[in-house]
Design an enzyme around this catalytic site. Structure first.
Site, short mmCIF file in Angstrom:
data_model
loop_
_atom_site.label_atom_id
_atom_site.label_comp_id
_atom_site.label_asym_id
_atom_site.label_seq_id
_atom_site.Cartn_x
_atom_site.Cartn_y
_atom_site.Cartn_z
N HIS A 179 0.84 -1.20 0.00
CA HIS A 179 0.00 0.00 0.00
C HIS A 179 0.87 1.24 0.00
O HIS A 179 1.76 1.39 0.84
CB HIS A 179 -0.91 0.00 1.23
CG HIS A 179 -1.93 1.11 1.19
ND1 HIS A 179 -2.19 1.93 2.26
CD2 HIS A 179 -2.73 1.54 0.18
CE1 HIS A 179 -3.12 2.82 1.90
NE2 HIS A 179 -3.47 2.60 0.65
N HIS A 180 0.62 2.12 -0.97
CA HIS A 180 1.30 3.41 -1.08
C HIS A 180 0.26 4.52 -1.10
O HIS A 180 -0.20 4.92 -2.17
CB HIS A 180 2.12 3.47 -2.38
CG HIS A 180 3.31 2.57 -2.41
ND1 HIS A 180 3.95 2.25 -3.59
CD2 HIS A 180 3.98 1.92 -1.42
CE1 HIS A 180 4.98 1.45 -3.31
NE2 HIS A 180 5.00 1.23 -2.01
N GLU A 181 -0.13 5.00 0.06
CA GLU A 181 -1.00 6.18 0.11
C GLU A 181 -0.10 7.42 0.06
O GLU A 181 0.83 7.53 0.86
CB GLU A 181 -1.83 6.18 1.39
CG GLU A 181 -2.64 7.44 1.63
CD GLU A 181 -3.63 7.77 0.51
OE1 GLU A 181 -4.56 6.99 0.30
OE2 GLU A 181 -3.45 8.81 -0.18
N HIS A 203 -6.16 3.95 -6.32
CA HIS A 203 -7.32 4.65 -5.74
C HIS A 203 -7.14 6.15 -5.92
O HIS A 203 -6.02 6.63 -6.06
CB HIS A 203 -7.50 4.28 -4.27
CG HIS A 203 -8.24 2.97 -4.15
ND1 HIS A 203 -9.34 2.79 -3.35
CD2 HIS A 203 -8.03 1.79 -4.78
CE1 HIS A 203 -9.78 1.55 -3.48
NE2 HIS A 203 -9.00 0.91 -4.33
N GLU A 204 -8.26 6.87 -5.95
CA GLU A 204 -8.27 8.28 -6.38
C GLU A 204 -7.45 8.39 -7.66
O GLU A 204 -6.48 9.14 -7.76
CB GLU A 204 -7.72 9.23 -5.30
CG GLU A 204 -8.48 9.20 -4.00
CD GLU A 204 -8.12 8.00 -3.14
OE1 GLU A 204 -6.95 7.58 -3.16
OE2 GLU A 204 -9.00 7.45 -2.47
N GLU A 245 -10.07 2.59 -8.48
CA GLU A 245 -11.31 3.08 -7.88
C GLU A 245 -11.96 4.00 -8.91
O GLU A 245 -12.37 3.55 -9.96
CB GLU A 245 -10.96 3.76 -6.56
CG GLU A 245 -12.13 3.98 -5.63
CD GLU A 245 -11.71 4.70 -4.37
OE1 GLU A 245 -12.25 4.39 -3.32
OE2 GLU A 245 -10.85 5.60 -4.44
N GLU A 249 -16.65 1.75 0.58
CA GLU A 249 -16.29 2.51 1.78
C GLU A 249 -17.29 3.60 2.10
O GLU A 249 -17.46 3.97 3.27
CB GLU A 249 -14.89 3.10 1.60
CG GLU A 249 -14.80 4.09 0.45
CD GLU A 249 -13.37 4.50 0.11
OE1 GLU A 249 -12.45 3.71 0.38
OE2 GLU A 249 -13.18 5.60 -0.42
C1 NOJ Z 1 -9.14 6.04 0.23
C2 NOJ Z 1 -9.18 4.71 -0.44
O1 NOJ Z 1 -10.24 4.62 -1.35
C3 NOJ Z 1 -9.29 3.65 0.61
O2 NOJ Z 1 -9.44 2.39 0.02
C4 NOJ Z 1 -8.08 3.71 1.51
O3 NOJ Z 1 -8.29 2.80 2.56
C5 NOJ Z 1 -7.89 5.10 2.09
N1 NOJ Z 1 -7.97 6.09 1.07
C6 NOJ Z 1 -6.55 5.24 2.81
O4 NOJ Z 1 -5.51 5.10 1.89
#
Ligand code: NOJ
Length: 707
Positions: free
Chosen positions: A395-397, A475-476, A494, A500
């Site tokens: 995971h890379h946020e 995502h985003e 996404e 969510e």
């Molecule tokens: C929004 C993402 O759609 C979600 O899947 C993720 O858990 C959170 N951001 C944190 O990164």
């Protein structure tokens, strides 16, 4: 990828006096004509079945301090070609895709001799056209300031749309209105501070895919784009009840696209069909993308996954460190055990890395993509996963801090590759025009998620990941335009309101109709990491929220909403309490030989059938909105000479999304291609079915499902 059929090129250059080029689809139903008006402005029109569909509409592109390709043009020549090939997908909704189209090309020049070609490909289910700029001095360092492409329909359609240039990127509920009202957007309900007036926000702008229905002809259509590789996203601005024009998402400095000739625009796509299902079954967007650039795709594995994820969204755990930190070694090993015991290939762990302990959105972030929190032993967890035959999903946020991520990108991917991680989920939580960029002069500025800056960024991530043997789930994201054909490690994304929202949105979550709209809107672009499969639907920890669905519908979503990485989103303990539902989630494939929409009404219902790529099994998913429905579905897609055991997961007779969502009934019995299956869908409900070849014993002893 294998080329299965021969290319049949038929190319000629017409004499210079030819002003018009007409290209028909292989079956003749669609006809596109290209022309210049009296001022030398390029125009196109489209007829279907002998009737006007698109009236003469503008084409053209304008450059800063360079040539204008929207007026004053002359035709240098034309050419046509016919192609009929079939190619094999690495994974997807179907194994073999036929690309059958006729192509037309018109070469234009302006008064100074600057060149632009317009290329159109016409298929029986739609068309795509793009601009191509051969190498030329006038465009060595080009800046596009506007694209004039317009769609003027012969009839005023209804539209299913989400607004563009708003705070939450693509994450809005689709609205169904006359096209004239599309893009008229009220304030966000999910935030305290409504969006401020923005210097760049056209009054009525919508994202693509934009899905349309023409009341008189009864036709459905969708406007989208294909092969968005190095350009700005196309949004559409409503001009009147029957017309929209292209609006390219700008850079913060006002430019739309930076380019050096030779270069090409993405394809502007119009899908056309007699049913909504015809749009959903179309392969046109993929056909307009280039073949795979990954020579040996054997490491790319569509799979189902679980993860330390929903626990944060329902507020049981946290991403940040502390007492309720989700990403601990122990918790990860618990998920790994669950995955191994139930056949899930991957375990996503969010919140494993340093940087979550302060507001991480939109600032110069503290994120490290290589350093775990002290209570998460990354090396040991990855080893444990491998020993149990599963793999971590990384995971890379980024929180929208792209420069910080890009600085670490290669090291972050290399670390995962070394640990046997084969997939990473990226994230870009930031609002509005909030993505960070550092200019070549070293200044900090902010960009939209959808402009050329982010198109380039996602491309860099996907290509870096490919070099390290890693699949990507964004995502985003930037919207999908079919690049998965060229980069089959670009699995899913996404780009719409996913599961969510049911956990925390202030507007009551996704209404039951949401998943009956998605297959005909967002999913026309490509796979969606919707994260289905919630079995504990009433969310006891979140009294103000719930999942607006029955349990049978959660199962049906695995078939209705395609993703090659498909999450089983709920907690292990919730699945252990519902082994009946878990069985379907274990069984359902993520890679298909064929996919068919058996029935669809946008915003009401969808019935989808798909054939497993790895066996003779078929699966069916039916999803309804807030209304209960009874339907009859002929199973004539099954192999004619065979008996199947149908395992039908349906809403119990008294199920209802509001009052009794978790009541699930399993019916089993023999069916064959002549069976007509009755479907009873509860309000907010659904039905999921597996059809597997019956054994000799079952054929002899099992009763028929439908007497
Ligand atoms: C929004 C993402 O759609 C979600 O899947 C993720 O858990 C959170 N951001 C944190 O990164």
């Amino acid at each position: 990828m294998r080329r299965l059929a021969v290319l049949l090129p038929l190319l000629f250059v017409a004499p210079l006096y030819a002003q018009t080029l007409t290209v028909a689809s292989p079956g003749g139903a669609l006809v596109v004509a290209l022309d210049l008006d009296d001022e030398g402005a390029p125009l196109y029109r489209v007829r279907r079945g002998g009737r006007d569909l698109v009236l003469p509409s503008r084409l053209g592109v304008v450059f800063r301090e360079g040539p204008r390709f929207d007026t004053g043009l002359r035709v240098l020549g034309t050419a046509t070609a016919t192609r009929d090939t079939t190619w094999e997908t690495v994974w997807g909704e179907r194994q073999f895709v036929r690309d059958h189209h006729n192509e037309g090309r018109v070469a234009f020049a302006d008064a100074d001799g600057a060149r632009i070609d317009l290329v159109v490909r016409v298929f029986d289910d739609g068309l795509g056209f793009r601009y191509e700029w051969p190498e030329q001095p006038a465009l060595a360092d080009a800046v596009i300031t506007d694209e004039r492409t317009a769609f003027r329909f012969a009839e005023a359609p209804e539209a299913w749309w989400i607004p563009a240039y708003q705070r939450e990127r693509y994450e809005y509920l689709y609205r169904h209105t006359p096209l004239a009202e599309a893009g008229r957007f009220q304030a966000d309900v999910n935030v305290d501070t409504p969006s401020q007036p923005h210097p760049y926000r056209p009054a009525q702008a919508v994202h693509t895919p934009l899905t349309l229905r023409f009341p008189e002809s009864g036709l459905y259509a969708a406007i989208h784009e294909a092969a968005l590789v190095d350009y700005a996203s196309m949004t559409l601005v409503v001009d009147d009840a029957a017309s929209v024009h292209c609006d390219l998402v700008p850079w913060s400095d006002g430019a739309k696209v930076y380019a050096t000739a030779p270069f090409v625009s993405p394809w502007r796509v119009l899908l056309v069909g007699e049913t909504p299902g015809a749009l959903a079954e179309s392969d046109l967007v993929l056909n307009l993308n280039e073949p795979s650039r990954i020579e040996d795709p054997s490491w790319i594995e569509p799979q189902k996954y679980v993860g330390i994820w929903w626990a944060m969204h329902i507020d049981q755990k946290t991403w940040h460190s502390g007492d309720r930190h989700g990403a601990t070694t122990e918790e990860a090993e618990r998920y790994i055990d669950f995955a191994a015991d139930h056949g899930f290939g991957g375990v996503l762990v969010e919140g494993w890395n340093r940087g979550w302990d302060r507001n991480w959105i939109g600032l110069n972030s503290d994120f490290s993509f290589t350093e775990p929190y002290p209570d998460f032993d990354l090396e040991a967890v990855a080893r444990y996963a491998r020993a149990r035959g599963v793999r971590l999903i990384g995971h890379h946020e980024t929180g929208g801090d792209v420069p910080t991520y890009e600085a670490q990108l290669d090291a972050a991917m290399a670390l995962y590759a070394r640990l046997g991680v084969r997939a990473v989920k990226t994230g870009y939580v930031e609002w509005e025009q909030g993505v960070q960029r550092v200019t070549p002069e070293g200044d900090s500025t902010r960009e939209w998620h959808h402009g050329q800056y982010m198109v380039r960024h996602h491309q860099r991530v996907v290509e870096t990941a490919a070099r390290h043997g890693i699949m990507v789930n964004i995502h985003e994201p930037i919207k999908d335009t079919g690049l998965r054909r060229t980069w089959p490690n670009l699995m899913t994304r996404e780009g719409a309101r996913g599961m969510e929202y049911n956990a925390w949105s202030r507007d009551g979550g996704n209404p039951p109709e949401h998943e009956t709209v998605l297959p005909f809107t967002r999913l026309l672009a490509g796979p969606f990491d919707f994260t289905p499969g919630i079995v504990d639907l009433t969310l006891p920890r979140k009294p103000a929220n719930r999942v607006n669905s029955t349990l049978a519908k959660q199962l049906a979503l695995y078939v209705a909403l395609y993703s090659p990485l498909q999450m089983a989103a709920d907690l292990p303990e919730h699945y252990e309490a519902r082994p009946d539902a878990l069985r379907f989630i274990e069984d359902v494939p993520v890679d298909w030989a064929d996919s068919r929409v058996l029935h669809g009404a946008i915003g009401d219902v969808i019935v989808m059938a798909r054939k497993d790529r790895g066996s003779e099994d078929w699966y069916l998913g039916a999803v309804t909105d807030e209304e209960g429905r009874t339907l009859s579905v002929p199973l004539d897609f099954l192999h004619g000479g065979r008996r199947y055991v149908a395992e039908v997961y349906r809403d119990a007779d008294d199920a209802h999304w509001e009052t009794n969502p978790e009541a699930l009934t399993l019916d089993e019995g023999l069916v064959d291609a002549a069976t007509v299956l009755p479907l009873r869908l509860a309000p907010g409900g659904g039905l999921a079915a597996r059809f597997r070849a019956a054994s000799a014993d079952e054929e002899a002893a099992m009763p028929r499902l439908v007497p």
